[in-house]
Structure formats: C-alpha cells, structure tokens
Design a protein around this motif. Sequence first.
Motif, mmCIF file in Angstrom:
data_model
loop_
_atom_site.group_PDB
_atom_site.id
_atom_site.type_symbol
_atom_site.label_atom_id
_atom_site.label_comp_id
_atom_site.label_asym_id
_atom_site.label_seq_id
_atom_site.Cartn_x
_atom_site.Cartn_y
_atom_site.Cartn_z
ATOM 1 N N VAL A 176 0.840 -1.206 0.000
ATOM 2 C CA VAL A 176 0.000 0.000 0.000
ATOM 3 C C VAL A 176 0.873 1.253 0.000
ATOM 4 O O VAL A 176 0.601 2.216 -0.722
ATOM 5 C CB VAL A 176 -0.953 -0.012 1.222
ATOM 6 C CG1 VAL A 176 -1.617 1.334 1.412
ATOM 7 C CG2 VAL A 176 -1.995 -1.100 1.064
ATOM 8 N N ALA A 177 1.952 1.244 0.795
ATOM 9 C CA ALA A 177 2.848 2.408 0.838
ATOM 10 C C ALA A 177 3.529 2.629 -0.506
ATOM 11 O O ALA A 177 3.674 3.771 -0.953
ATOM 12 C CB ALA A 177 3.885 2.224 1.944
ATOM 13 N N THR A 218 2.383 1.772 -3.477
ATOM 14 C CA THR A 218 1.358 2.264 -4.396
ATOM 15 C C THR A 218 1.077 3.746 -4.147
ATOM 16 O O THR A 218 0.935 4.523 -5.089
ATOM 17 C CB THR A 218 0.065 1.447 -4.233
ATOM 18 O OG1 THR A 218 0.356 0.071 -4.465
ATOM 19 C CG2 THR A 218 -1.013 1.906 -5.190
ATOM 20 N N GLN A 219 1.007 4.132 -2.894
ATOM 21 C CA GLN A 219 0.779 5.535 -2.544
ATOM 22 C C GLN A 219 1.921 6.415 -3.043
ATOM 23 O O GLN A 219 1.703 7.511 -3.544
ATOM 24 C CB GLN A 219 0.618 5.672 -1.028
ATOM 25 C CG GLN A 219 0.286 7.061 -0.564
ATOM 26 C CD GLN A 219 -1.113 7.494 -0.949
ATOM 27 O OE1 GLN A 219 -1.972 6.675 -1.237
ATOM 28 N NE2 GLN A 219 -1.350 8.787 -0.957
ATOM 29 N N SER A 220 3.137 5.926 -2.924
ATOM 30 C CA SER A 220 4.303 6.682 -3.375
ATOM 31 C C SER A 220 4.265 6.903 -4.886
ATOM 32 O O SER A 220 4.522 8.008 -5.367
ATOM 33 C CB SER A 220 5.578 5.939 -2.978
ATOM 34 O OG SER A 220 6.705 6.563 -3.515
ATOM 35 N N ALA A 278 1.610 6.891 -6.815
ATOM 36 C CA ALA A 278 0.495 7.792 -7.118
ATOM 37 C C ALA A 278 0.870 9.241 -6.809
ATOM 38 O O ALA A 278 0.506 10.153 -7.547
ATOM 39 C CB ALA A 278 -0.738 7.378 -6.327
ATOM 40 N N LEU A 279 1.598 9.459 -5.737
ATOM 41 C CA LEU A 279 2.017 10.811 -5.366
ATOM 42 C C LEU A 279 2.974 11.399 -6.393
ATOM 43 O O LEU A 279 2.846 12.568 -6.784
ATOM 44 C CB LEU A 279 2.661 10.793 -3.990
ATOM 45 C CG LEU A 279 2.880 12.130 -3.305
ATOM 46 C CD1 LEU A 279 1.553 12.841 -3.119
ATOM 47 C CD2 LEU A 279 3.546 11.918 -1.971
ATOM 48 N N LYS A 280 3.918 10.596 -6.867
ATOM 49 C CA LYS A 280 4.852 11.058 -7.900
ATOM 50 C C LYS A 280 4.096 11.430 -9.176
ATOM 51 O O LYS A 280 4.341 12.473 -9.776
ATOM 52 C CB LYS A 280 5.872 9.969 -8.220
ATOM 53 C CG LYS A 280 6.863 9.697 -7.134
ATOM 54 C CD LYS A 280 7.750 8.532 -7.542
ATOM 55 C CE LYS A 280 8.404 7.898 -6.352
ATOM 56 N NZ LYS A 280 9.141 6.688 -6.711
ATOM 57 N N ASN A 287 1.050 12.313 -9.498
ATOM 58 C CA ASN A 287 0.241 13.499 -9.244
ATOM 59 C C ASN A 287 1.085 14.772 -9.337
ATOM 60 O O ASN A 287 0.638 15.781 -9.893
ATOM 61 C CB ASN A 287 -0.418 13.387 -7.874
ATOM 62 C CG ASN A 287 -1.452 14.456 -7.647
ATOM 63 O OD1 ASN A 287 -2.059 14.952 -8.576
ATOM 64 N ND2 ASN A 287 -1.647 14.818 -6.392
#
Length: 169
Positions: free
Chosen positions: A41-42, A44-46, A48-50, A52
């Motif tokens: 999950v972490a 995937t979040q990373s 997605a943040l990049k 964005n």
Amino acid sequence: MRVHQRKHAEMRSPARRQMTGAGLLEVLVAVLVLGIGLLGVAATQSVALKANQVSAMRSQAIIESYGMLDAIRAAMPPEALTSSSARATFLAAYQLQRTCNASAGAAGTLAENDLRQWVTALRNDLGEGACGTVACNPKSGECAITVEWDESRLPGGQSGNTLTIKSRP
C-alpha cells in the motif's frame, strides 16, 4: 457411575485447552502477511504521489501557456483584427526568444510587462529551471507559446520537458 463421569470429564479438558487461542507461529505469520500488505500500500501511494506531482506541473505549464495567449488577446488593439500590417506591428512586440530570466527593471510597454510577468510566473510555478518562448507569425497571426521545465528534482521526474501550444490570439 460418578467415577466414570469424572474420568470422561478429565480426558476432554486437556484437548479443549490445546484447541483454544492462536499459537505464536500463527500470530507471526499473520503479522508478516499484514506487513507485506502495508508495504504494498505504501509503495502504491508513493507511485500515485509522484504521478500526481508530475501531472500538476504539466497542468501548470498548460495554464501558463494559455495565460500568455490570453494576455496577447487582451492587449490586441481593434485595428490589428482588420489590418494585417497593424497585426504584424502588434505581434512583433510580443516576440520573445527563449529566456529563463525575467528582465527586472522599470516598467516598459504593455508587451514587455506581460512577457516579464509571464516568465516570472513560469519560474514561480514550475521552478527555477523554467523557460519560455513566444513566437508569433505576423502573416498568419498564429502564435506558438513554448514552455520548458525540469521535473528531475521530483522522484521519477524527467528533465527537459517541453510544451508548445499554437493558437491565433
């Protein structure tokens, strides 16, 4: 008969104690599975943040490009709409060779002020490496607005990004 009941009760009791609760091994396996899931999950979040952040910079480059075209449209005198020579004279004032620095100084013409504010906005919104070019064709009246910026400071970002928008102001 009483003795027989006691033996039967004593025999069932230890079996029940072994079946209740979770063992240490099961708990460790559950924690391991949960840990691997949280790492996924972490990650995937990373990602997605990049994505964005890169998308936000590209959107800002588009906004700034259209902002420059709108500034040219707003400043265009009515005679430039009907006379090709007036349009050529007007668009010549908005020509800007590739520059990364907004020229500081006293207020100049409307075109110089618009260009200076545009380059300043590019650098503020897209970073110190942002550059801009305005190339207008006096005959066709079409302007090409080019924005260059650097995303390499972002994780997974690229350097040398270029966006060109062509339109008739």
